[in-house]
Design a protein around this motif. Structure first.
Motif, PDB file in Angstrom:
ATOM      1  N   VAL A 235       0.790  -1.180  -0.136  1.00  0.00           N
ATOM      2  CA  VAL A 235      -0.085   0.085   0.153  1.00  0.00           C
ATOM      3  C   VAL A 235       0.847   1.123   0.058  1.00  0.00           C
ATOM      4  N   THR A 236       0.503   2.076  -1.042  1.00  0.00           N
ATOM      5  CA  THR A 236       1.564   3.368  -0.954  1.00  0.00           C
ATOM      6  C   THR A 236       0.451   4.505  -0.924  1.00  0.00           C
ATOM      7  N   ILE A 237       0.564   5.314  -0.049  1.00  0.00           N
ATOM      8  CA  ILE A 237      -0.171   6.393   0.461  1.00  0.00           C
ATOM      9  C   ILE A 237       0.716   7.806  -0.074  1.00  0.00           C
ATOM     10  N   LYS A 238      -0.211   8.598  -0.720  1.00  0.00           N
ATOM     11  CA  LYS A 238       0.451   9.695  -1.175  1.00  0.00           C
ATOM     12  C   LYS A 238      -0.253  10.784  -0.655  1.00  0.00           C
ATOM     13  N   THR A 239       0.119  11.859  -0.096  1.00  0.00           N
ATOM     14  CA  THR A 239      -0.585  13.010   0.146  1.00  0.00           C
ATOM     15  C   THR A 239      -0.150  14.517  -0.604  1.00  0.00           C
ATOM     16  N   SER A 240      -1.017  15.296  -0.854  1.00  0.00           N
ATOM     17  CA  SER A 240      -0.443  16.386  -1.364  1.00  0.00           C
ATOM     18  C   SER A 240      -0.643  17.692  -0.352  1.00  0.00           C
ATOM     19  N   ILE A 241      -0.439  17.277   0.922  1.00  0.00           N
ATOM     20  CA  ILE A 241      -0.455  18.553   1.828  1.00  0.00           C
ATOM     21  C   ILE A 241       0.585  19.365   1.624  1.00  0.00           C
ATOM     22  N   PRO A 242       0.388  20.800   1.523  1.00  0.00           N
ATOM     23  CA  PRO A 242       1.728  21.696   1.432  1.00  0.00           C
ATOM     24  C   PRO A 242       2.332  21.684   2.675  1.00  0.00           C
ATOM     25  N   LYS A 243       3.810  21.712   2.404  1.00  0.00           N
ATOM     26  CA  LYS A 243       4.609  21.877   3.514  1.00  0.00           C
ATOM     27  C   LYS A 243       5.074  23.195   3.596  1.00  0.00           C
ATOM     28  N   SER A 244       5.085  23.743   4.693  1.00  0.00           N
ATOM     29  CA  SER A 244       5.410  25.180   5.075  1.00  0.00           C
ATOM     30  C   SER A 244       6.866  25.229   5.000  1.00  0.00           C
ATOM     31  N   LYS A 245       7.482  26.244   4.451  1.00  0.00           N
ATOM     32  CA  LYS A 245       8.948  26.546   4.382  1.00  0.00           C
ATOM     33  C   LYS A 245       9.238  27.282   5.729  1.00  0.00           C
ATOM     34  N   ILE A 246      10.013  26.245   6.594  1.00  0.00           N
ATOM     35  CA  ILE A 246      10.327  26.798   7.859  1.00  0.00           C
ATOM     36  C   ILE A 246      11.835  27.522   7.585  1.00  0.00           C
ATOM     37  N   PHE A 247      12.142  28.584   8.228  1.00  0.00           N
ATOM     38  CA  PHE A 247      13.326  29.357   8.186  1.00  0.00           C
ATOM     39  C   PHE A 247      14.019  28.705   9.374  1.00  0.00           C
ATOM     40  N   ARG A 248      15.263  28.043   9.074  1.00  0.00           N
ATOM     41  CA  ARG A 248      16.227  27.628   9.988  1.00  0.00           C
ATOM     42  C   ARG A 248      17.621  28.265  10.116  1.00  0.00           C
ATOM     43  N   PHE A 249      18.001  29.086  10.984  1.00  0.00           N
ATOM     44  CA  PHE A 249      19.384  29.428  11.054  1.00  0.00           C
ATOM     45  C   PHE A 249      20.377  28.243  11.351  1.00  0.00           C
ATOM     46  N   GLU A 250      21.405  28.229  10.376  1.00  0.00           N
ATOM     47  CA  GLU A 250      22.417  27.329  10.503  1.00  0.00           C
ATOM     48  C   GLU A 250      23.667  27.747  11.182  1.00  0.00           C
ATOM     49  N   ASN A 251      24.250  27.126  12.246  1.00  0.00           N
ATOM     50  CA  ASN A 251      25.269  27.699  13.034  1.00  0.00           C
ATOM     51  C   ASN A 251      26.622  27.744  12.218  1.00  0.00           C
ATOM     52  N   PHE A 252      26.610  27.016  11.148  1.00  0.00           N
ATOM     53  CA  PHE A 252      27.996  27.014  10.435  1.00  0.00           C
ATOM     54  C   PHE A 252      27.898  28.297   9.399  1.00  0.00           C
ATOM     55  N   TRP A 253      26.875  29.008   9.263  1.00  0.00           N
ATOM     56  CA  TRP A 253      26.830  29.933   8.453  1.00  0.00           C
ATOM     57  C   TRP A 253      27.650  31.280   8.880  1.00  0.00           C
ATOM     58  N   VAL A 254      27.892  31.489  10.229  1.00  0.00           N
ATOM     59  CA  VAL A 254      28.573  32.616  10.686  1.00  0.00           C
ATOM     60  C   VAL A 254      30.112  32.147  10.383  1.00  0.00           C
ATOM     61  N   GLU A 255      30.606  31.154   9.848  1.00  0.00           N
ATOM     62  CA  GLU A 255      31.899  30.949   9.610  1.00  0.00           C
ATOM     63  C   GLU A 255      32.025  31.215   8.176  1.00  0.00           C
ATOM     64  N   LEU A 256      30.970  31.284   7.478  1.00  0.00           N
ATOM     65  CA  LEU A 256      31.178  31.461   5.941  1.00  0.00           C
ATOM     66  C   LEU A 256      31.508  32.770   5.382  1.00  0.00           C
TER      67      LEU A 256
END
Length: 196
Positions: free
Chosen positions: A19-40
């Motif tokens: 059984v394969t269940i597929k949904t088309s529920i929209p996924k919200s784009k969460i902003f996530r700050f990454e710690n390694f960005w500070v070193e870039l």
């Protein structure tokens, strides 16, 4: 869309199904700050440009909220400019592997410095990946608590091994490794120190 696909019967008269269940529920784009960005490179310039924009709101808290929203949008655009760490590490490793294969055929004279630079770059990328996964591990543990118990049990076991006492030296200099004898030594030591 849900699908049910019958599989071949092997031994019994029952038909196994997938059984394969597929949904088309929209996924919200969460902003996530990454710690390694500070070193870039370019991170501080992006933050500075975004933070120096002026917002015309009456209250200071509304202005700070607008600044944070603007910074989030600027960082989202900025982080699209660099590749994913996993892909970069894989490509650098491919280059090093090619150069190592070439070195088996002939000495690397012009390419020697290039390989050195790529190896240093891989070390930097691996450091950034370490920072990334260190943050992910803590977030995952807080979110789902005991879901990944095998991993955390292994970590606790390793920590226990480092913290466990294998043997003690008695007052007369004999080394004791029996648990009950070590317990007696510790009990007597603290009893003499603390008093009755």
């Amino acid at each position: 869309m849900t699908e049910v696909l019958p599989l071949a019967r092997t031994a019994s008269d029952h038909v196994p199904c997938v059984v394969t269940i597929k949904t088309s529920i929209p996924k919200s784009k969460i902003f996530r700050f990454e710690n390694f960005w500070v070193e870039l490179e370019g991170f501080m310039e992006c933050v500075q440009q975004s933070w120096q924009k002026s917002f015309h709101k009456a209250h200071i808290t509304a202005r700070i909220a607008d600044k944070f929203k603007s910074l989030r949008g600027a960082l989202k655009k900025w982080q699209l400019n660099f590749s994913k760490l996993k892909i970069l590490i894989a490509k650098c490793n491919e280059v090093i592997l090619c150069l190592d294969g070439l070195e088996e055929l002939r000495p690397l004279l012009p390419e020697f410095n290039f390989r050195k630079v790529v190896k240093l770059h891989v070390e930097q990328l691996l450091h950034l990946q370490f920072v990334y996964w260190k943050k992910r591990c803590t977030i995952r543990y807080i979110k789902v608590a005991g879901e990944n118990t095998k991993f955390f049990h292994a970590m606790a076991t390793e920590r226990h091994r480092r913290n466990s006492i294998a043997s003690l030296k008695d007052t007369d200099g004999t080394i004791v490794s029996n648990h009950s004898q070590m317990e007696g030594i510790i009990w007597n030591f603290f009893k003499n120190r603390m008093g009755v």
